[in-house]
Write an enzyme that holds these catalytic residues in place. Sequence first.
Site, PDB file in Angstrom:
ATOM      1  N   PRO A  47       0.845  -1.204   0.000  1.00 51.28           N
ATOM      2  CA  PRO A  47       0.000   0.000   0.000  1.00 51.28           C
ATOM      3  C   PRO A  47       0.878   1.251   0.000  1.00 51.28           C
ATOM      4  O   PRO A  47       1.678   1.448   0.911  1.00 51.28           O
ATOM      5  CB  PRO A  47      -0.792  -0.115   1.305  1.00 51.28           C
ATOM      6  CG  PRO A  47       0.076  -0.948   2.203  1.00 51.28           C
ATOM      7  CD  PRO A  47       0.834  -1.891   1.316  1.00 51.28           C
TER       8      PRO A  47
ATOM      9  N   ASP B  65       5.869   3.661   1.338  1.00 48.26           N
ATOM     10  CA  ASP B  65       5.176   2.492   1.878  1.00 48.26           C
ATOM     11  C   ASP B  65       4.346   2.952   3.081  1.00 48.26           C
ATOM     12  O   ASP B  65       4.898   3.312   4.122  1.00 48.26           O
ATOM     13  CB  ASP B  65       6.214   1.444   2.299  1.00 48.26           C
ATOM     14  CG  ASP B  65       5.583   0.137   2.756  1.00 48.26           C
ATOM     15  OD1 ASP B  65       4.384   0.135   3.096  1.00 48.26           O
ATOM     16  OD2 ASP B  65       6.308  -0.889   2.778  1.00 48.26           O
ATOM     17  N   HIS B  66       3.020   2.924   2.915  1.00 52.33           N
ATOM     18  CA  HIS B  66       2.150   3.479   3.954  1.00 52.33           C
ATOM     19  C   HIS B  66       2.077   2.607   5.202  1.00 52.33           C
ATOM     20  O   HIS B  66       1.483   3.003   6.216  1.00 52.33           O
ATOM     21  CB  HIS B  66       0.727   3.694   3.408  1.00 52.33           C
ATOM     22  CG  HIS B  66       0.029   4.872   4.005  1.00 52.33           C
ATOM     23  ND1 HIS B  66       0.280   5.333   5.278  1.00 52.33           N
ATOM     24  CD2 HIS B  66      -0.914   5.692   3.503  1.00 52.33           C
ATOM     25  CE1 HIS B  66      -0.480   6.392   5.537  1.00 52.33           C
ATOM     26  NE2 HIS B  66      -1.223   6.623   4.472  1.00 52.33           N
ATOM     27  N   ARG B  67       2.663   1.428   5.157  1.00 50.95           N
ATOM     28  CA  ARG B  67       2.672   0.586   6.353  1.00 50.95           C
ATOM     29  C   ARG B  67       3.620   1.123   7.417  1.00 50.95           C
ATOM     30  O   ARG B  67       3.438   0.855   8.611  1.00 50.95           O
ATOM     31  CB  ARG B  67       3.075  -0.849   5.977  1.00 50.95           C
ATOM     32  CG  ARG B  67       2.087  -1.568   5.075  1.00 50.95           C
ATOM     33  CD  ARG B  67       2.627  -2.904   4.587  1.00 50.95           C
ATOM     34  NE  ARG B  67       3.825  -2.742   3.767  1.00 50.95           N
ATOM     35  CZ  ARG B  67       4.473  -3.757   3.196  1.00 50.95           C
ATOM     36  NH1 ARG B  67       4.036  -4.992   3.373  1.00 50.95           N
ATOM     37  NH2 ARG B  67       5.552  -3.536   2.463  1.00 50.95           N
TER      38      ARG B  67
END
Length: 430
Positions: free
Chosen positions: A231, A401-403
């Site tokens: 994501p 990386d939205h994590r």
Amino acid sequence: MINEVFMPALSSTMTEGKIVSWEKAPGDKVEKGETVVIVESDKADMDVESFYEGYLATIIVDAGGVAPVGEAIALIAETEAEIEEAKQKASSVTSAAPVPAAPAAPATPEPAPALATAASNGGSNGRSNGRLIASPRARKLAKELKVDLDAIAGSGPHGRIVAQDIEAAAGVTPTVKTVAPVAPAPAAPVAARSVAPAAPTPAPAAPGQLTPFNTLQNAVVRNMMASLAVPTFHVSYTITVDELERLYKQIKPKGVTMTALLAKAVAVVLQKHSLLNASFNEQGIQYSSSINIAVAVAMDGGGLITPVLQGADQMDIYSLSRTWKDLVARSRSKQLQPEEYSSGTFTLSNLGMFGVDQFDAILPPGQGSILAIGGSKPQVVATQDGLMGVRRQMKVNITCDHRIIYGADAAAFLKDLAELIETNPQSLTL
């Protein structure tokens, strides 16, 4: 005893390899640690050395052929008497499992391959900067015959120095066991090798033609598909670059490139934003121990490679530029070592040189961020004193990386990058 020669895994992402050339012909004596075959991995050509001493009994996968990692590509007999037995064994192997080029699931890698890369053994990769390449046999002969390797132009693939080159330089008649694997070496390939380093530009495809992916393109496909599982989000920023371009004009005559300047600027700012230099791990956030800036480079013939400026924040701008030029030159001739294109912790992709204003970059596997850089153009803007003026500006767009990275983290990084470039680019030369 008969030993199988397996297709080695030259990088963590490699699933299959292509045989560029065999350095030994069937029946040739093979010394332990001697280069036997050159294999094309995902993004580089690598000398591969034998773990065994004996005779190259038979070749299962010819030059130009492709084999999965862990599949047998040749057999080495310990004695001459076992050569015929090895040939019979090879025929039974090939009849039981034909080698057509099919995109089937790759064979499981064997735990103990019979070859080792010259890079991992500290073998025949020449100088540390990779410019000089010589086989172990050639190096041994050079010492014995007191021949300076730097003064020799290699006749092997990509200018590689082989034993015959040493013997020719010393005025010694070549011995039979060091004869190159291709018996009647034609003039055309020899000329191509001596010219080296750039790969030939492929002929344009005919209308309606289906062109198979090459090894490098297949690696890009796998990486891009892996990226779809992450994501991501994008943040854009407009940076005024008048001061940076003024500095560039001053130091360009000293060999400094704009790519090196941008890489240095990003590396310096990452010192304050370690999260942007980190990556996702199933157990948490994996912070990097160094700042390694990878820069995307398009390859002739298709594909993409990302040479890495390792420890970019610790290098002065002049060393950084020299290193970058060397990396690009060796990437064009496919002579980068795996750690020189797979150790990036943050990536730059610059399409501004093509006149692109702005674009989104796809996040490389194993990294947390990639910065897409557009071209700089003069723009009419409102100045701080309330008047109108013309300033050169470029748009950058970061993919994260939205994590592990959030919008505020990316925005803070871009803000500091803009401040460095706009107000204090001279610090990049310190």
